[in-house]
Design an enzyme around this catalytic site. Structure first.
Site, PDB file in Angstrom:
ATOM      1  CB  SER A 114      -0.948   0.006   1.206  1.00 48.85           C
ATOM      2  OG  SER A 114      -1.809  -1.099   1.171  1.00 48.85           O
ATOM      3  CG  HIS A 170      -1.893   3.675   3.444  1.00 47.66           C
ATOM      4  ND1 HIS A 170      -3.238   3.477   3.683  1.00 47.66           N
ATOM      5  CD2 HIS A 170      -1.377   2.441   3.239  1.00 47.66           C
ATOM      6  CE1 HIS A 170      -3.509   2.186   3.617  1.00 47.66           C
ATOM      7  NE2 HIS A 170      -2.391   1.538   3.355  1.00 47.66           N
TER       8      HIS A 170
END
Length: 215
Positions: A114, A170
């Protein structure tokens, strides 16, 4: 479907093969996942290898589909070598930010591409800010607004420990994607000044909140 670049194909293949190995080999999974205790013992490879492991097929599929749909934009504007640099740089900065925020939590573990994928997403948004993305798969919004909202939610998630999600990774990935893209394409500052400034808002907010001890 848009054509796939060889670099994107190799990255997706590596994620699939390593993730499947992890699904079927618990010892392999434990050895290469992001884990604070292991990293602090000197197992720094975990900060890279964890980016190719996933919790399950749905986790893997979501990350690889996102990469597939946005990789082409970055490659079109910057070329394959710089795309790969952004991908790897975003993966590593995501891991570094996770380590920074959780360095005293020896039990903390994380996996997934991610952070790297978010870096590619943020890079693509810088180049095509008006592209339509779909919130909750139904509500069309401009890509720049999605990017800002996503990082603001990541700050909220980091502060409140929302879900079993690596919000730090992230955010770190987005920071790397943002900085490296502007470094590779400095003309964005002049040609898309407001977009560059708007996308910097959540990043600046993160550092301000951290400085104030709110995060």
């Amino acid at each position: 479907m848009p054509p796939i670049d060889i670099a994107t194909l190799v990255i997706i293949a590596a994620n699939i093969l390593i993730s499947i190995k992890g699904f079927n080999d618990f010892s392999f999974f434990e050895k290469y996942k992001f884990n604070i205790a292991g990293i602090r013992k000197g197992e720094r490879l975990r900060m890279f290898s964890s980016g190719f492991l996933h919790a399950d097929f749905s986790h893997l599929l979501f990350n690889m589909l996102t990469l597939y749909f946005f990789a082409g934009t970055v490659i079109r504007y910057l070329g394959t070598p710089k795309f790969v640099i952004i991908y790897i740089g975003s993966l590593l900065v995501g891991s570094l930010l996770s380590f920074y925020f959780h360095k005293d939590e020896y039990h903390y573990s994380a996996i997934g591409a991610s952070g790297a994928v978010t870096g590619i997403l943020y890079a693509a948004i810088l180049f095509v800010p008006d592209a339509k993305l779909y919130l909750f798969y139904a509500i069309p919004i401009p890509a720049w607004l999605f990017g800002i909202g996503y990082l603001l939610y990541s700050i909220y998630g980091m502060k409140n420990r929302v879900g079993n999600i690596g919000h730090d990774a992230h955010f770190g990935g987005a920071i790397a994607g943002y900085v490296l893209t502007i470094a590779f394409a400095p003309g964005l500052i002049e040609n898309s000044t407001w977009i560059v400034l708007l996308l910097a808002v959540p990043i600046v907010l993160l550092f301000v909140l951290h400085k104030l001890g709110k995060l």
